[in-house]
Write an enzyme that holds these catalytic residues in place. Structure first.
Site: not given
Length: 400
Positions: A308, A268
């Site tokens: 497509r 930390s």
């Protein structure tokens, strides 16, 4: 590569990167041109090594031009034709369409990513077998809905993790034969048919491309996107399994439980006493974001239209790239987590002893049957652990 927004992304290296994708796009064009020449469709004078014509320095230009055309292939082909000899320029890309090149290149990139994940899955399986063999009979408290439930063993908990990893590994194994795409402008292979003089000749060109790229032979799948969404599902499934493991480790690493600890916890910036289960935290992060990415692939598949898709196809590329890279990174994180995982058998036994009410079902069984139960009240635990170990050993043997 590096990504400050995604700690651990560097584990994926160049997999699914812009450089890898560009190289794969060129590889598809290169292989197709070579096949046209070798099959006699194109003259020998058209032969060329296209990879020499475009390099990493062209990536930004191709990417910028892709906005104009909606995909990077048109710009790439234009650049190749500008730099190639006249005969090569005349024949390269003939019979293909942009989607063929993008889809086949994606499959090549995904094959490499899946290979990296599979390698890490093997390490995870080996680590879990070791954990089971080391702590098989250590007593632990089974919890349901976060509360004390029944006596169990560490071996069964690890076997449960192992089963999940084996499940996704088998699914991933089924993804090894990724399909080629060579349907031409509208998926009919019309141009390739004209080039070869027959429909059978066109199919032969597609098969040759698959063989050259190390992909599976396949008929066109331009707007049938199952091949891609299935890969996405396999990747999400891996993240699900690792998230489940990380949940147990993160919970078990809490100071008040203290049954698990990562080999090297994270620090930390302000609390020097902390040893955070960072790998578990990062795995849980991946497990949270992977399913929506998989869902996007399904949404894109459902948006297929005509020959497509107008947007659905385009939505897939960055989505599968992100999902694949994050899965590769998580695969390595989970392998490291399991290889270095520390299990505190003494603390686990103490937690079991301190639990209240967990003999209630056992006592009810005595009253129901009129005979004493097994003192351990572990049911089929040994058989379940044996089954997981047997399956793991067969899997590892088959992968050698």
């Amino acid at each position: 590569m590096s990504d400050l927004f995604w700690p651990g992304d560097q584990r994926a290296g160049d997999l699914m990167s812009d450089a890898a994708f560009l190289a794969a796009l060129i590889g598809v064009e290169n292989s197709w041109l070579a096949i046209l020449v070798e099959s006699g469709v194109a003259p020998r004078a058209a032969a060329a090594d296209l990879s020499r014509l475009v390099g990493p320095g062209d990536r930004d230009a191709v990417a910028a031009a892709a906005e104009h055309d909606g995909n990077p292939v048109t710009a790439l082909v234009r650049l190749l034709r500008e730099r190639a000899g006249a005969e090569t320029a005349r024949w390269l890309h003939r019979g293909l369409t942009s989607q063929d090149v993008v889809d086949s290149a994606l499959m090549c990139c995904l094959r490499d990513a899946l290979g990296a994940v599979d390698l890490q899955l093997g390490q995870q399986i080996t680590a879990l077998v070791t954990l089971i063999e080391t702590h098989r009979d250590a007593p632990v408290l089974a919890r349901t809905l976060t509360q004390p439930a029944l006596p169990s063993t560490a071996g069964l908990k690890f076997a449960t993790w192992l089963t999940a990893v084996l499940d996704v590994s088998e699914v991933l194994g089924g993804m090894s034969a990724l399909p080629v795409q060579a349907g031409g402008a509208a998926g009919t292979m019309a141009a390739a048919t004209e080039l070869t003089g027959s429909p059978e000749g066109a199919l032969a060109l597609s098969d040759a491309l698959a063989d050259a790229l190390g992909l599976a032979r396949a008929t066109p799948w331009h707007t049938t996107r199952g091949p891609l969404s299935r890969v996405g599902d396999a990747l999400v499934g891996c993240c699900d399994a690792w998230g489940r493991i990380a949940n147990d480790v993160a919970t078990g690493a809490r100071a008040e439980i203290a049954e698990f600890a990562e080999s090297s916890g994270g620090g930390s910036s302000t609390m020097p006493h902390k040893s955070n289960p960072v790998l578990s935290v990062l795995l849980r992060r991946t497990a949270l974001v992977a399913p929506p990415l998989g869902a996007t692939l399904h949404a894109a598949a459902a948006a297929g239209v005509d020959e497509r898709a107008d947007g659905g196809w385009h939505a897939e590329w960055a989505t599968i790239r992100t999902l694949a890279r994050r899965t590769v990174a998580a695969a390595g994180q989970c392998a490291d987590l399991l290889t270095g995982l520390r299990f505190d058998a003494t603390r686990a036994a103490a937690n079991l002893s301190a639990a209240s009410g967990i003999l209630a079902e056992q006592q009810a069984m005595v009253e129901l049957t009129g005979r004493p139960t097994s003192p351990s009240y572990l049911g089929t635990t040994d058989l379940l652990v044996d089954a997981a170990l047997r399956r793991a050993r067969e899997h590892l043997k088959g992968s050698q």
